[in-house]
Design a protein around this motif. Structure first.
Motif, PDB file in Angstrom:
ATOM      1  N   GLU A  13      39.656  51.386  37.938  1.00 15.28           N
ATOM      2  CA  GLU A  13      39.527  50.181  38.755  1.00 15.28           C
ATOM      3  C   GLU A  13      39.594  48.908  37.908  1.00 15.28           C
ATOM      4  O   GLU A  13      40.228  47.928  38.286  1.00 15.28           O
ATOM      5  N   LYS A  17      42.725  45.138  36.586  1.00 13.80           N
ATOM      6  CA  LYS A  17      42.213  43.783  36.773  1.00 13.80           C
ATOM      7  C   LYS A  17      42.155  43.045  35.442  1.00 13.80           C
ATOM      8  O   LYS A  17      42.511  41.867  35.353  1.00 13.80           O
ATOM      9  N   TYR A  64      44.231  39.678  34.342  1.00 13.49           N
ATOM     10  CA  TYR A  64      43.502  38.521  33.811  1.00 13.49           C
ATOM     11  C   TYR A  64      44.075  38.097  32.456  1.00 13.49           C
ATOM     12  O   TYR A  64      44.321  36.914  32.217  1.00 13.49           O
TER      13      TYR A  64
END
Length: 57
Positions: free
Chosen positions: A28, A32, A36
């Motif tokens: 997960e 991300k 970023y």
């Protein structure tokens, strides 16, 4: 299993149970984090280009 998880498991730094607990969290978070970091890289690159424009003036 992510590359880091596989490496840690292969080097016997993590037990199979630990890898199984961490895998969903990493699956997960890693996309991300990657997004970023790409955003930060684009901002820094844009800032460097702006500085170069000012020096040419």
């Amino acid at each position: 299993m992510t590359n880091y998880g596989a490496l840690a498991y292969a080097r016997q730094l993590l037990a199979n149970e630990q890898v199984n607990r961490l895998k969903p969290i990493l699956d997960e978070l890693l996309p991300k984090l990657n997004a970023y970091l790409k955003t930060i890289g684009n901002r820094e690159q844009g800032a460097e280009e702006d500085e170069g424009d000012e020096e040419r003036r």
